[in-house]
Design an enzyme around this catalytic site. Structure first.
Site, PDB file in Angstrom:
ATOM      1  N   LEU A 186       0.916  -1.158   0.142  1.00 42.43           N
ATOM      2  CA  LEU A 186      -0.118  -0.029   0.115  1.00 42.43           C
ATOM      3  C   LEU A 186       0.870   1.398  -0.051  1.00 42.43           C
ATOM      4  CD1 LEU A 186      -2.150  -1.087   2.810  1.00 42.43           C
ATOM      5  CD2 LEU A 186      -2.925  -1.043   0.274  1.00 42.43           C
ATOM      6  N   THR A 233       2.138  -2.752   4.493  1.00 40.19           N
ATOM      7  CA  THR A 233       2.315  -1.288   4.314  1.00 40.19           C
ATOM      8  C   THR A 233       3.828  -0.847   3.680  1.00 40.19           C
ATOM      9  OG1 THR A 233       3.445  -0.903   6.519  1.00 40.19           O
ATOM     10  CG2 THR A 233       1.156  -0.933   6.456  1.00 40.19           C
ATOM     11  N   ASP A 234       3.732   0.224   3.206  1.00 37.90           N
ATOM     12  CA  ASP A 234       5.211   0.672   2.922  1.00 37.90           C
ATOM     13  C   ASP A 234       5.817   1.142   4.485  1.00 37.90           C
ATOM     14  OD1 ASP A 234       7.465   1.548   1.365  1.00 37.90           O
ATOM     15  OD2 ASP A 234       6.201   2.906   0.107  1.00 37.90           O
ATOM     16  N   ASP A 235       7.314   1.482   4.199  1.00 41.80           N
ATOM     17  CA  ASP A 235       7.994   1.706   5.512  1.00 41.80           C
ATOM     18  C   ASP A 235       7.112   2.603   6.358  1.00 41.80           C
ATOM     19  OD1 ASP A 235       9.669   2.004   7.575  1.00 41.80           O
ATOM     20  OD2 ASP A 235      10.969   2.915   5.962  1.00 41.80           O
ATOM     21  N   LEU A 236       6.710   2.302   7.661  1.00 39.33           N
ATOM     22  CA  LEU A 236       6.229   3.227   8.526  1.00 39.33           C
ATOM     23  C   LEU A 236       7.076   4.349   9.119  1.00 39.33           C
ATOM     24  CD1 LEU A 236       3.812   0.889  10.563  1.00 39.33           C
ATOM     25  CD2 LEU A 236       3.028   2.574   8.878  1.00 39.33           C
TER      26      LEU A 236
END
Length: 332
Positions: A222, A259-262
């Site tokens: 995402l 997710t992409d990197d938080l």
């Protein structure tokens, strides 16, 4: 693969996390992530990589250590798109990147060679291909990373890469759902906003992801973009409307969602809020790609919500089952 303990909150929480670390060996930090945090996956960056021999030892040692701790095999992921986003450099094969691929044969050759080299190193997941579509009149932040052409051309080239990677034993992750080709700001540093209607996304941006689903791509990542006409309050990586209603229910996608990197600047919320949103949206894997306090905060938040929220615990079981199914398919 060893029998998984679905009664262990620690093990359930750990499988939902893909974590970055410092170092080039199975050091104390990496052992802690695997043994204490029960991490389901790790992600590699250029500082983790010195040479093929070192990289192979790192990956194999980490995966063996996870098994020794009674855990399922680790996802070991990397961004190896080619071009400007390629963590493995010479002596590994260097490709010029998606904009320079002009034929399906070139896409297949990239996937075949890349899968072979990653698999030989013990890397089993590639955060590729980029499936974003750049409109001809947009100075997109993604212009140097996407396949050229319209949505159908992106779908064709991207699915060739997906099939080649997975035929070679490497899980493929299509990104960045539901499409960031229209954005001009970099979510590493800002929170980009798009006012595009869902009807417009369906005609263009979503078509490559539909194609990726049809060829059974292992995962979808995402974006961190705020699609104001879809969800005015939460970026895609934290949005139940996008991750569950659109991707899971609307498109019927049953693979891994992450997710992409938080750690990216597009995420301004505290980690507890992020994890709650991720779990409520039934996103399988949260990425925290850099060593630091966010890793402990993410792990503690997942543990806490599994313990106190029955609904999140039950949906979390389904997420972990998807993770284990992917591991059973590719890692044994």
């Amino acid at each position: 693969m060893a029998q998984f303990d679905f009664e262990s909150l620690s093990d359930l929480a750990g499988q939902r996390l893909m974590l970055g670390f410092d170092g080039q060996t199975l050091n104390t930090e990496l052992k802690h992530l695997i043994n204490e945090y029960r991490a389901g996956g790790i992600i590699l960056f250029r500082p983790n990589i010195e040479s093929p021999d070192q990289l192979r030892r790192l990956c194999m040692d980490a995966r063996d250590y996870a098994l020794d701790q009674g855990l399922p095999d680790l996802f070991v992921a990397v961004d190896q798109e080619g071009g400007q986003v390629a963590r493995l450099r010479k002596p590994f094969t260097e490709f010029p990147g998606n904009p320079h691929m002009t034929t399906l044969e070139e896409a297949r050759e990239f996937a075949r060679i890349t899968a072979s080299e990653l698999f030989d190193m013990g890397i089993n997941m590639n955060m590729a291909p980029v499936m974003d579509v750049v409109p001809p009149d947009v100075d997109s932040i993604m212009k140097d990373r996407v396949f050229t052409g319209n949505e159908n051309r992106v779908a064709e080239m991207g699915t060739a890469v997906i099939q080649g990677l997975q035929k070679g034993g490497v899980l493929s992750v299509a990104k960045h759902f539901p499409g960031i080709g229209r954005t001009v700001k970099d979510s590493h540093f800002f929170l980009p906003e798009l006012e595009t209607e869902l009807s417009d996304l369906k005609q263009t941006d979503l078509i490559p992801f539909e194609a990726a689903k049809k060829v059974q791509v292992s995962g979808m990542m995402l974006s961190h973009i705020l699609y104001t006409r879809l969800d005015a309050n939460w970026q895609a990586s934290l949005s139940k409307t996008i991750a569950y209603d659109l991707l899971r229910k609307g498109m019927g996608y049953q693979g891994l969602v992450m997710t992409d990197d938080l750690d990216m600047k597009a995420i301004s919320h505290d980690m507890d809020t992020c994890i709650y949103r991720i779990m409520a949206a039934q996103i399988d894997i949260a990425l925290v790609c850099h060593a630091g306090p966010n890793i402990a905060e993410a792990r503690n938040a997942v543990m806490g919500y599994l313990e106190k929220d029955k609904e999140l615990f039950e949906s979390g079981i389904a997420c972990v089952k998807r993770i284990l199914a992917a591991k059973e398919q590719f890692l044994v």
